[in-house]
Structures are given as structure tokens and as C-alpha cells.
Design an enzyme around this catalytic site. Structure first.
Site: not given
Length: 581
Positions: A73, A134
Site C-alpha cells: 500500500c 496511508h
């Protein structure tokens, strides 16, 4: 008489304005989390229903060789936002921890990096990021927001600063089980054995053991257990929360109708900005675990909780497309749909339910560079500009979105840095038949894992691995004993010479080539190693944003919506919804 009729002048002005608008489209970039290329039905799934993703593909171009710049990610999203390999921005970890898991970490996307949002904002675009970020939040104190979407060109942010984790949803287990075993249970067992041994020796009168030693060991055991209880109790409120811009709005976050709330907010952003060019990045929490879906979708798919989440996300894609049609903006909007990396094949619940997706025919998945980890859905639609129903099998990257979007918005590309992405428009419009990437480099965190070569004069696509992860148990399609594959040390097998595949003949990466089966073996491998060496020369040393010091929890960076200690509880989302109703 040189007088031009006023009506003709108006027509000219209108035409100018129209062509300017057409050259400055809106952008809606949709990114799923951990969705596999085998999940949408337009990529061959027979049992999951994804009518809206399919509708997008029918109206645009479907990329069948679209690659995430990283199989995890944080680095993949850094590459997507900047059009650069994550190692260039320091977003590639040298340790086992490849992503951020605490909201109070100091690492993140450096402010010196230029995102496409920053460049579009400079061009007068309204910009929003809704969903998962993120890429870090703060650097030195809990209000500097140096890594926050606001510092990277987004006018509006509504979502989660870190990621969706099992630990965020009560009853869904924990991602820390393995770590807890090492840090807590093994020390506790050692203390218990020591206590027992000393007690027996003392009872038999063989050794004089002072009572203080027993008290010390019992206190140590109590301390370790106390810290574990605190960690498990506080992790959720401290790391799983929703923000709107710089304010925490729900701590801990509630999964009730979460997709519906974020989708409604995205629709509202488009309605608010229908008159100006806008950039919307809708970064779904789906389908990363913890899996969730509203009552309209729960239990409705043929693939349990995972399928329900995919079908709810597909519903959301449909809502976004419907709003574009309702606002009559569909023909002036470039819509992109992808996933940040392949499906997480090791994701199995404690009850044995499969909570990861499908990577189709491809080997491996999230956290490794076999095709299953990096070959992702890639769909682009812009009616009247990009031909509908086209399939392109040329290697493309999620870094290509950066130069494509920036050029279309009328902004020059930054000239003070290397941009690794390539403009997709010539390929999408059929002006070229070849990928602009002759070589692509596949990193496993900080380590160069593989090279892909698409020679201009051949139909082959070569892929050479310098190392591969050790799958466990033996014969599995993933690293089930560690939950994800790691990138160095005893977790990998090095290959000298590199492991070579021709993906055009062997997309499943089953048959590595050798000098016996590929006469040009040495020549091909040499060309790829030279390309890797040339690429390495372009890298500059930068601060490592995922160093241990940057990923660990720092109490002074902890954001909390209430002033009372660590309880951190509030729900302004529900209050705001009641007010709006």
C-alpha cells in the site's frame, strides 16, 4: 468593410472556451485496496457481480498489463501520487515493516515531493481526496500536518490517515498475532520456566533463592501482560479514526454505512465543483481487511464477506458514474479505476474463511513481485476522446497516471526531478502501439527484485528475478506462516543468474528459461542487468521515511479528539449527519 458579425465572434469565443474545457477535463481517480485482477467480472470473474466497473470498461479502455509500482500500500500509493519509484522519495522500507501502521508515526510522503494534486491545484483545479491516505500525517508535533493530504495539494480530505486493519473492527482478529507471540508469549514462557525451576531448586534446598527474585519475576510478567492489555485496548481508538481536513470526526471509526457516507461526500464534492475543473481521488477502504459492508450488501454475494465488500464498492463506483451523468460531465471527465496492488492471498480469518481476493491466473499476490502481486485492474474512460471497448496488453504502470493527468490539465512536468511514469494518451488514442516503458523495475520495498523488458522489435515481454520470496508452507501460493512475504535475508532465495521468464508465452511464471530452452538467454539477461545498473545510477540517497524511528509510535504525535488522556472518543460524523437531515 472589416466588421465581423457579433454572432460569429461569439461563436468563436464559445468554441475557444469549449476546446479549452475539453483540454482541461475533470479527473475522477478510483483506487481499490487489495483488489485482485481476478475479482472484477470484466477481467474474467464468473461469480462476483461488478456491473459498474464493467460499465466503465465497456465505455473505455481496459489495460490487461497494468502494473502497480510496488506490491504494498504505502510505497504503491507514493508512486501513484508522484509518478516516481517509491525508492526515490524514501518511501521504500529497508526493514520488515513496509507500511505505516500507527497514526502517530513521523514518516510519510516528504513535502519536497510533487503530487499531481499539487500541480492541478496550481492550475485552478478543485482537489479532494476521500477515503484512505496511508502516506503519513505529522513530522514534529501533532499539528504540523507535514505529510497530510493538505500539504500535498488536496483542498479537501475526508477519510482515514492510516489504513483499515483487522484491529479496527472488534471481533475481526489482529494483525499483531505473530508479533505478540514473539514479544509477549515467548518471554512469559521463559519467565514461567525460570520461576518453576527456581521454586523446585529452593524447595529441594539445592540453591538459596531470595524471595525478591520471585517478586521481581512476577512483577516483570505482570508488566508484560499489562502492556499487552493496554496495547490491545488502545490500538483501535488511537489509530482507527476518520478525519475531515485536519479535524478528527469519528474516533474510533464506525463501519456503519461507511462506504455510503464516503460516496455521498464524493458526490457532494462533484456537485459543489461542477462549474470548475476538479480532481477527485476516491481511495476505497474496500477490500482490505477488516472486511465490512452495509446491510444492503451483507450476505448477498457468492464469496462471503469478501464478495459482499467487492459488490458494495462496485455499487459506489456506479453512484459516482451516475452523478457525472446527472451533472452532464461524463464526456468531459477522465475516469480511472485501479487497485493499489494484487489481492492478499494469505488473508484467511481465524474461522478459516478466505478474506483475500483472486489474482486470476497469476502467481503470488500482495507483498511480492510475482505477477499476482503487481498486475492490477486498469480502466480509463473519457467518452469521445478514448475509444470505447478497447483492450491494451502493453506494459503500463500506476505511475503513468501522474504525467497523463498533469499534461491534460495543462501543467508542465517538473524538470528538477526524474519522473518515471509515461503519458498514456498516445497509447490510449492509438497513436502508438507500443508501451513507452522499454524497462520497468520491480522493487520489494528497498530491494530491486525484478526487471521487465519489452523490446521494441519483438512480441516477448521478459521478466528477470534477482530473488524470489520463500513461500510457506512448501507448495503454497504465498507466505502463510508470516502472513505476508518479506524482501530480504533468509525470507528470500537469491538467483544467480536471474530467474528469467517470457510473460508473453508464460504469464503464469511456471517455466523459468535457461540457456538450453532460450538460446539468447545470456544476451537477454545481460541487457536487463545493464538496464538495472543504468537505473541504479539515477538514484539519489534520501531520508528513509520507513526507518524504525519513522514507523514507531510517538506519543507526542498522537492525535486525539478529546482532551481527557487516551480515551479519545468522539463522533462528529453522526452529529453532522443528523444536522444535515
Amino acid at each position: 468593410n472589416m466588421r465581423v458579425p457579433v454572432s460569429l465572434l461569439l461563436l468563436l469565443l464559445l468554441w475557444e472556451a469549449h476546446s479549452y474545457a475539453a483540454s482541461r477535463p475533470n479527473f475522477v481517480l478510483l483506487m481499490a485496496d487489495d483488489l485482485g485482477i481476478g475479482d472484477p467480472s470484466c477481467y474474467g470473474n464468473k461469480t462476483l457481480r461488478t456491473p459498474n466497473i464493467d460499465r466503465l470498461a465497456e465505455g473505455g479502455v481496459k489495460l490487461t498489463h497494468h502494473l502497480a509500482a510496488s506490491p504494498l500500500c504505502t510505497p504503491s500509493r507514493a508512486a501513484f501520487m508522484t509518478g516516481r519509484y517509491p525508492i526515490r522519495s524514501g518511501m521504500a522500507s529497508e526493514s520488515l515493516m513496509g507500511v505505516f501502521i500507527f497514526s502517530a508515526s513521523s514518516g510519510g510522503l516528504p513535502t519536497s515531493e510533487i503530487t499531481f494534486a499539487k500541480l492541478l491545484k496550481n492550475q485552478g483545479y478543485s482537489t479532494a481526496l476521500i477515503g484512505k491516505w496511508h502516506l503519513g500525517t505529522n513530522c514534529h508535533n501533532k499539528t504540523d500536518f507535514c505529510h497530510h493530504p493538505w500539504s500535498h495539494g488536496f483542498d479537501y480530505f475526508h477519510g482515514i490517515p492510516v489504513t483499515n486493519l483487522r484491529d479496527c473492527k472488534p471481533g475481526e482478529g489482529s494483525v499483531f498475532t505473530g508479533g505478540i507471540r514473539v514479544v509477549v508469549f515467548i518471554p512469559l514462557q521463559m519467565i514461567a520456566v525460570t520461576l518453576l525451576t527456581l521454586a523446585v531448586l529452593r524447595f529441594l534446598g539445592l540453591v538459596h533463592v531470595p524471595v525478591g527474585v520471585f517478586v521481581f519475576l512476577l512483577c516483570l510478567a505482570a508488566l508484560i501482560l499489562g502492556l499487552l492489555v493496554c496495547f490491545l485496548h488502545y490500538f483501535r481508538p488511537l489509530n482507527c479514526f476518520l478525519m475531515r481536513n485536519r479535524e478528527i470526526t469519528q474516533q474510533p471509526l464506525s463501519y456503519d454505512n461507511l462506504t455510503q457516507r464516503l460516496t455521498a461526500d464524493a458526490a457532494q464534492f462533484m456537485r459543489r465543483n461542477a462549474g470548475t475543473p476538479f480532481l477527485l481521488v476516491l481511495s476505497y477502504l474496500h477490500v482490505h481487511t477488516a472486511l465490512f459492508s452495509s446491510k444492503d450488501f451483507a450476505g448477498k454475494s457468492q464469496h462471503g464477506a469478501y464478495g459482499d465488500a467487492v459488490e458494495e464498492m462496485d455499487w459506489s463506483v456506479g453512484q459516482i458514474l451516475n452523478v457525472l451523468e446527472e451533472l452532464k460531465l461524463a464526456n468531459n471527465t477522465l475516469v480511472y479505476f485501479t487497485s493499489d496492488q494484487g489481492a492478499h492471498v494469505e488473508e484467511v480469518s481465524t474461522k478459516g474463511e478466505v478474506h483475500g481476493g483472486s489474482n486470476g491466473i497469476y502467481k503470488g499476490g500482495k507483498a511480492n513481485n510475482w505477477e499476482g502481486g503487481i498486475r492490477v485492474p486498469g480502466i480509463l474512460r473519457w467518452p469521445g476522446v478514448i475509444q470505447a471497448g478497447l483492450e491494451i496488453d502493453e506494459p503500463t504502470s500506476n505511475m503513468d497516471v501522474f504525467p497523463t493527468v498533469v499534461k491534460l490539465a495543462g501543467s508542465p512536468l517538473p524538470e528538477d526531478r526524474i519522473i518515471d511514469g509515461r503519458n498514456l494518451m498516445p497509447l490510449l488514442q492509438g497513436k502508438t502501439q507500443h508501451s513507452d516503458h522499454e524497462f520497468l523495475f520491480h522493487y520489494c520495498n528497498f530491494y530491486l527484485n525484478a526487471v521487465r523488458w519489452r523490446p521494441r522489435n519483438s512480441t516477448s515481454v521478459w521478466k528477470a528475478f534477482f530473488f524470489t520470496p520463500k513461500f510457506s508452507p512448501e507448495g503454497a501460493n504465498g507466505c502463510f506462516s508470516t502472513h505476508v512475504c518479506f524482501c530480504h535475508g533468509h525470507f528470500v532465495t537469491p538467483h544467480h543468474p536471474p530467474l528469467l521468464f517470457d510473460l508473453s508465452r508464460d504469464p503464469q511464471e511456471r517455466n523459468p528459461l535457461s540457456p538450453a530452452t532460450e538460446p539468447r538467454f545470456q544476451e537477454i539477461v545481460d541487457a536487463m542487468q545493464r538496464a538495472a545498473a543504468r537505473h541504479a545510477e539515477t538514484l539519489q540517497e534520501v531520508p528513509n521515511q520507513l526507518s524504525l524511528g519513522n514507523v514507531m509510535w510517538k506519543p507526542w504525535l498522537q492525535m486525539c479528539c478529546s482532551a481527557s488522556g487516551l480515551s479519545c472518543q468522539c463522533d462528529r460524523e453522526t452529529a453532522a449527519r443528523r444536522a444535515s437531515h
